[in-house]
Design a protein around this motif. Structure first.
Motif: not given
Length: 132
Positions: A7, A9, A13-15
């Motif tokens: 995961f 970023h 800010g989108d993961e």
């Protein structure tokens, strides 16, 4: 063997998730299978509703067997009725060569009028052949 997804970023800010190509391909295949299963279930529900409403949408066994062996539906229906292309041509007023091309489904789509004549001669619902 599956790897653990990573995961991250992204800017803004989108993961995001990073997968191996194998895991991605597996995910895509599973989604396609789920879509196909959903389509099959919808078709089943539609056919069951037709049967409950008294609309017989079941192909005769002999026709189904011929189609499963590779015959096109128009050819299987004609053979089921015990007709030659010449006989069907005489019944419909269509040329035998045209019927041959329609049965082979090699480029010829056929007109709605032609399919309606064929369905009438074969004594089957017109919508069985409506798509050719």
């Amino acid at each position: 063997m599956r790897s653990e997804p990573q995961f991250i970023h992204a800017p803004g800010g989108d993961e995001m998730v990073v997968l191996t190509r194998a895991d991605y391909d597996d995910l895509v295949a599973r989604a396609a299978d789920a879509d196909e299963d959903e389509a099959d279930a919808a078709l089943f529900d539609e056919r069951m509703a037709d049967l409950k409403a008294g609309r017989d949408v079941v192909l005769p066994d002999e026709v189904s067997r011929l189609v499963l062996k590779g015959a096109t539906l128009p050819r299987a229906l004609r053979k089921w009725r015990g007709l030659t292309q010449v006989q069907l041509a005489e019944m419909t007023g269509l040329a035998q060569s045209y019927l041959s091309e329609l049965e082979a489904q090699e480029g010829k789509k056929g007109t709605a009028e032609a399919w309606a004549k064929i369905a009438q001669a074969l004594e089957v619902p017109a919508d069985w052949l409506a798509e050719g």
